[in-house]
Design a protein around this motif. Sequence first.
Motif, PDB file in Angstrom:
ATOM      1  N   PRO A  79      -3.146  -6.103  -0.631  1.00 22.40           N
ATOM      2  CA  PRO A  79      -2.323  -5.314  -1.495  1.00 22.40           C
ATOM      3  C   PRO A  79      -3.247  -4.358  -2.090  1.00 22.40           C
ATOM      4  CG  PRO A  79      -3.217  -7.591  -2.236  1.00 22.40           C
ATOM      5  CD  PRO A  79      -3.572  -7.411  -0.891  1.00 22.40           C
ATOM      6  N   ILE A  80      -2.810  -2.884  -2.037  1.00 16.66           N
ATOM      7  CA  ILE A  80      -3.427  -1.983  -2.609  1.00 16.66           C
ATOM      8  C   ILE A  80      -2.482  -1.430  -4.037  1.00 16.66           C
ATOM      9  CG2 ILE A  80      -4.268   0.564  -2.116  1.00 16.66           C
ATOM     10  CD1 ILE A  80      -4.147  -0.853   0.770  1.00 16.66           C
ATOM     11  N   LYS A  81      -3.317  -1.517  -5.095  1.00 14.98           N
ATOM     12  CA  LYS A  81      -2.485  -1.317  -6.290  1.00 14.98           C
ATOM     13  C   LYS A  81      -3.033  -0.038  -6.912  1.00 14.98           C
ATOM     14  CE  LYS A  81      -2.982  -3.508 -10.255  1.00 14.98           C
ATOM     15  NZ  LYS A  81      -3.072  -4.772 -11.266  1.00 14.98           N
ATOM     16  N   ALA A  82      -2.376   1.125  -7.170  1.00 14.55           N
ATOM     17  CA  ALA A  82      -2.672   2.092  -7.949  1.00 14.55           C
ATOM     18  C   ALA A  82      -2.130   2.196  -9.283  1.00 14.55           C
ATOM     19  CB  ALA A  82      -2.293   3.635  -7.222  1.00 14.55           C
ATOM     20  N   THR A  83      -2.987   2.505 -10.283  1.00 10.36           N
ATOM     21  CA  THR A  83      -2.511   2.501 -11.564  1.00 10.36           C
ATOM     22  C   THR A  83      -2.941   4.081 -12.070  1.00 10.36           C
ATOM     23  OG1 THR A  83      -3.212   0.302 -11.800  1.00 10.36           O
ATOM     24  CG2 THR A  83      -2.653   1.536 -13.948  1.00 10.36           C
ATOM     25  N   SER A  84      -1.980   4.763 -12.615  1.00 11.56           N
ATOM     26  CA  SER A  84      -2.004   6.163 -13.365  1.00 11.56           C
ATOM     27  C   SER A  84      -2.944   5.739 -14.492  1.00 11.56           C
ATOM     28  CB  SER A  84      -0.881   6.584 -13.749  1.00 11.56           C
ATOM     29  OG  SER A  84      -0.154   5.825 -14.944  1.00 11.56           O
ATOM     30  N   SER A  85      -3.773   6.904 -14.405  1.00 11.85           N
ATOM     31  CA  SER A  85      -4.723   7.214 -15.807  1.00 11.85           C
ATOM     32  C   SER A  85      -4.133   6.671 -17.268  1.00 11.85           C
ATOM     33  CB  SER A  85      -5.447   8.374 -16.057  1.00 11.85           C
ATOM     34  OG  SER A  85      -4.409   9.329 -16.177  1.00 11.85           O
ATOM     35  N   ASP A  86      -2.905   7.095 -17.467  1.00 13.14           N
ATOM     36  CA  ASP A  86      -2.470   6.596 -18.943  1.00 13.14           C
ATOM     37  C   ASP A  86      -1.795   5.088 -18.757  1.00 13.14           C
ATOM     38  OD1 ASP A  86      -0.191   6.771 -17.367  1.00 13.14           O
ATOM     39  OD2 ASP A  86       0.374   8.664 -18.301  1.00 13.14           O
ATOM     40  N   GLY A  87      -2.068   4.517 -17.689  1.00 16.43           N
ATOM     41  CA  GLY A  87      -1.562   3.260 -17.502  1.00 16.43           C
ATOM     42  C   GLY A  87      -0.132   3.100 -17.507  1.00 16.43           C
ATOM     43  N   LYS A  88       0.797   4.080 -17.377  1.00 16.00           N
ATOM     44  CA  LYS A  88       1.951   3.823 -17.342  1.00 16.00           C
ATOM     45  C   LYS A  88       2.761   3.686 -15.985  1.00 16.00           C
ATOM     46  CE  LYS A  88       2.892   6.243 -21.750  1.00 16.00           C
ATOM     47  NZ  LYS A  88       3.044   7.802 -22.224  1.00 16.00           N
ATOM     48  N   ASP A  89       2.032   3.967 -15.032  1.00 16.28           N
ATOM     49  CA  ASP A  89       2.692   3.854 -13.735  1.00 16.28           C
ATOM     50  C   ASP A  89       1.808   3.004 -12.670  1.00 16.28           C
ATOM     51  OD1 ASP A  89       4.993   5.829 -14.157  1.00 16.28           O
ATOM     52  OD2 ASP A  89       3.328   7.175 -14.177  1.00 16.28           O
ATOM     53  N   GLU A  90       2.463   2.154 -12.043  1.00 13.37           N
ATOM     54  CA  GLU A  90       1.874   1.342 -11.216  1.00 13.37           C
ATOM     55  C   GLU A  90       2.541   1.226  -9.855  1.00 13.37           C
ATOM     56  OE1 GLU A  90       0.143  -2.229 -13.008  1.00 13.37           O
ATOM     57  OE2 GLU A  90       0.944  -3.325 -11.241  1.00 13.37           O
ATOM     58  N   ILE A  91       1.914   1.528  -8.739  1.00 11.88           N
ATOM     59  CA  ILE A  91       2.689   1.063  -7.527  1.00 11.88           C
ATOM     60  C   ILE A  91       1.738   0.318  -6.652  1.00 11.88           C
ATOM     61  CG2 ILE A  91       3.266   2.221  -5.178  1.00 11.88           C
ATOM     62  CD1 ILE A  91       3.321   4.924  -6.981  1.00 11.88           C
ATOM     63  N   THR A  92       2.377  -0.875  -5.909  1.00 15.34           N
ATOM     64  CA  THR A  92       1.440  -1.633  -4.973  1.00 15.34           C
ATOM     65  C   THR A  92       1.920  -1.620  -3.604  1.00 15.34           C
ATOM     66  OG1 THR A  92       1.121  -3.204  -6.687  1.00 15.34           O
ATOM     67  CG2 THR A  92       0.962  -4.084  -4.583  1.00 15.34           C
ATOM     68  N   ILE A  93       1.364  -1.476  -2.638  1.00 17.14           N
ATOM     69  CA  ILE A  93       1.659  -1.401  -1.221  1.00 17.14           C
ATOM     70  C   ILE A  93       0.850  -2.474  -0.456  1.00 17.14           C
ATOM     71  CG2 ILE A  93       1.727   0.116   1.020  1.00 17.14           C
ATOM     72  CD1 ILE A  93       2.288   2.440  -0.654  1.00 17.14           C
ATOM     73  N   THR A  94       1.464  -3.251   0.194  1.00 13.83           N
ATOM     74  CA  THR A  94       0.731  -4.240   0.827  1.00 13.83           C
ATOM     75  C   THR A  94       0.884  -4.374   2.195  1.00 13.83           C
ATOM     76  OG1 THR A  94       1.193  -5.601  -1.123  1.00 13.83           O
ATOM     77  CG2 THR A  94       0.272  -6.780   0.829  1.00 13.83           C
ATOM     78  N   PRO A  95      -0.251  -3.751   3.186  1.00 13.91           N
ATOM     79  CA  PRO A  95       0.044  -3.996   4.590  1.00 13.91           C
ATOM     80  C   PRO A  95      -0.429  -5.586   5.021  1.00 13.91           C
ATOM     81  CG  PRO A  95      -1.563  -2.308   3.933  1.00 13.91           C
ATOM     82  CD  PRO A  95      -1.280  -2.851   2.717  1.00 13.91           C
ATOM     83  N   VAL A  96       0.217  -5.922   6.106  1.00 15.77           N
ATOM     84  CA  VAL A  96      -0.192  -7.286   6.495  1.00 15.77           C
ATOM     85  C   VAL A  96      -0.627  -7.293   7.939  1.00 15.77           C
ATOM     86  CG1 VAL A  96       0.410  -9.533   6.899  1.00 15.77           C
ATOM     87  CG2 VAL A  96       1.318  -8.460   4.898  1.00 15.77           C
TER      88      VAL A  96
END
Lengths: 529, 355
Positions: B331-348
Amino acid sequence: MKEQGYLALVLHAHLPYIRHPEHENFLEESWLYEAITETYIPLIRIFEKLAEEGIEYSITMSLTPPLVAMLTDPLLQERYVRHIEKLIELAAKEVERTKWIPSLHPVALMYQQRFNEARYIFVDKYKKNIVTAFKDLQDAGFLEIITCPATHGYLPLMDICPEAVRAQIKIGVNSYIQNFGKRPRGIWLSECGYHPGHDVFLKESGLRYFFTDTHGILNASPRPKYGVFAPIYCESGVGAFGRDTDSSKQVWSAREGYPGDYDYREFYRDIGFDLEWDYVHPYMNANNIRTFTGIKYYRITGPTTDKEPYIPERAREKAAIHAGNFMFNREKQIEYLNTLMDRKPLIVAPYDAELFGHWWFEGPDWLDFLIRKIYYDQDKIKLITPSQYLELYPKNQVCTPSMSSWGYKGYNEVWLEGSNDWIYRHLHKAAERMVELANTFPNANGTMKRALNQAAREVLLAQSSDWAFIMKTDTVVPYAVKRTKEHISKFNSLYESIKTNNIDEGWLSSIESRDNIFSEIDYKVYSNA
Amino acid sequence: MPIESNKCTFFASTQAKGEKDKGEAHMRIDIGSKPHNPILKEAKGEEGELDVLTMKEQLTDPTVGGREIFHEELQKAAVESYIAYMIPEDYHLPERYGDDRLIIQVRDPYWLHAYWEITDNLKEAIKERIGHKTFSRSYPILRIYDVTEHDITENKRPDYFDLRINEEADSWYINVWKPDRAYRVDLGLLTENKDFILMVRSNKVRTPRDGFSDVIDEEWMIIEDEYRKLYRLAIGYGIGDSSLEIVESMLERHRREMGSGAIPSISSPIKWQGGAEAKRPFWLTVQTELIVYGATEPDAKVMIQGDPIQLRPDGTFTLRFALPDGQEVIPIKATSSDGKDEITITPVVERRTIK
């Protein structure tokens, strides 16, 4: 004094003078970098820690003039910083890369921590000059640092030109004084090579003792009463200490020594040879060749090419056991010797310092455990230096040690055999010519003086025993051959230009900056007039 | 005792030639886990403990060990061309220095090495003196004198033996058979009439003793039995009894096994083991690594499998993992600097090795 006998641990630290300012990277310079990271810094670490904890110990250590010259050279110091920083970068990548392999990951973390620590000690603590660390330890009374012939020349094969032998010793002593601020008391003769009569030159230079291999003392005449378990005096009054076999074998021997233990780190399996080329090649010191990086994940495992992962804690535990075993054997030895001797026996155990850490990764841990155990766990033996022993027992039997070395077969064959015997006609001629120059120009000045000093440097560099050794052991033979030819050839050109008073100042400057060892050299050391 | 006279039966010689013992210096020391010590044998305890820790574990993950990517002979060739490239200067040494000289050196108690140089002037002078005919019918020899008792003088010639050498040779190994003797060597011509024409005389050397001295110093005397015990211990054979001769022969063995060069204290930075291990059967090694890369806003926070990672200034990232057999969920989780946006992409990813 309740101790019944003494142990003199002697570490001989030496590397040939390799410095190539003309290249950005040079493969053979890695010898120095590896030894700094893997041997010298770990030794400094344990010695300092022991001192901080108030543990008393006495270790004898030779730091050869070429090694000291490299360790104090600003160019090589800068290059080491660059080297260790790249290693730190690689170690960080390794920590990440091994994340899914639980057996390798802790080992990657260990390297990362060690490299960071090496950088801290080298850069922050000692401002890039780790010779001061050893000097401080000597000044604080823990180490006795001794010197070595100027360029680790093999003296038994220099006997034809006594002035050359004398120069090797005198310059070795002068270089020591310059770096350590006092006169050395002892000397490690390169490769333990002793030729009867050379002790006279040691005497002239104010040296009080040297070491020989076991048979140098056992075959001495008259027959030494105590074998190798007490020093003898040469007729010159210089003391000779003989190597004890048993303590040497346990560390050195390929068949029986501790370093072959299956739990210890495997030296040859290095990621420089194991990993994908594009990934490791930025970390190679020679662009298109795989080399050692120092990151090694496996243990010796056994007589197999399929190696198992290294487990640091387990290896450390083994080092502690081996230290206990070593001490136990020395105690037994001392007990037995006490039934035969009417004085407290001395066991002399010399090793190449680079064995510890570089080759035997756990060697510094072993040494640390050994020193602690000797201090805390028993009172039969005590660590001592040769000078301290001579103070306790100033009266010793007068004998002439036998010609000997610690090379394979015990004499001169390693340095005089089919692969390298061709060098001596050139080395001897150069030495003879250097004496001639020193006699012909007793008071040179200016460019002439510089040329004469440089001629002396070239002779000395050509005389390093390392070149003949490398030719014999068939490792980087072309390099050793080139170095020998290069220094002889430069010397011959200098000789001609000095004799004809036709010195090319520009060329002289360029070789002065390239072969810059012994800035304080005085060519008159070769004079016999 | 002087050497017996000039009979050829008690010497041998080899001409200078390569005699490399490959692999000696870089011997691997992965044999035996137990330190052996004769003294220790008599004591219980510590040796027992050593066995306990001998590794018995088997390799649990076959993707971990593997073999190295390394070809010894190619490596050696690469290093040679590297050095040739890095140090292009080709320094030539003079073949001759214009001297008439013969130098001898000691190799060990039984062998000397001699090298020499003879000028054409000297050869011509001799040719003139003895005549061309005699000259052409004579051959070069080394005459080895035992000068232990007395040196070569006008009226006294010590015992010697002769060694015929090649016309072209300029060095030779000389077997002198007896240790602890002094030698001097003449290089000259032996004529048809067995006259010896001296060309050049060497320096004097003395071979080392190959055993214990018979000289006993009265002031420092001990009984023979104690010498034996002390010397035996010195050679590392522990406590025991044996004659001094046996102790001497043990010393001989010791010298062969314990020399510097048995272990690479300064090993080459390149790998060069030499010897038999270099010859391995046909082989193949395969390892896999996984590169995970991506990009996000440069000021975002990115976690991979729960661990934070460093982004490049342009917001890209690259990670490289050794990939063992089995499945990895990443799982790779990116969170925006203001903490408002979050996306997770999970290669298996799964690696499965079929052999």
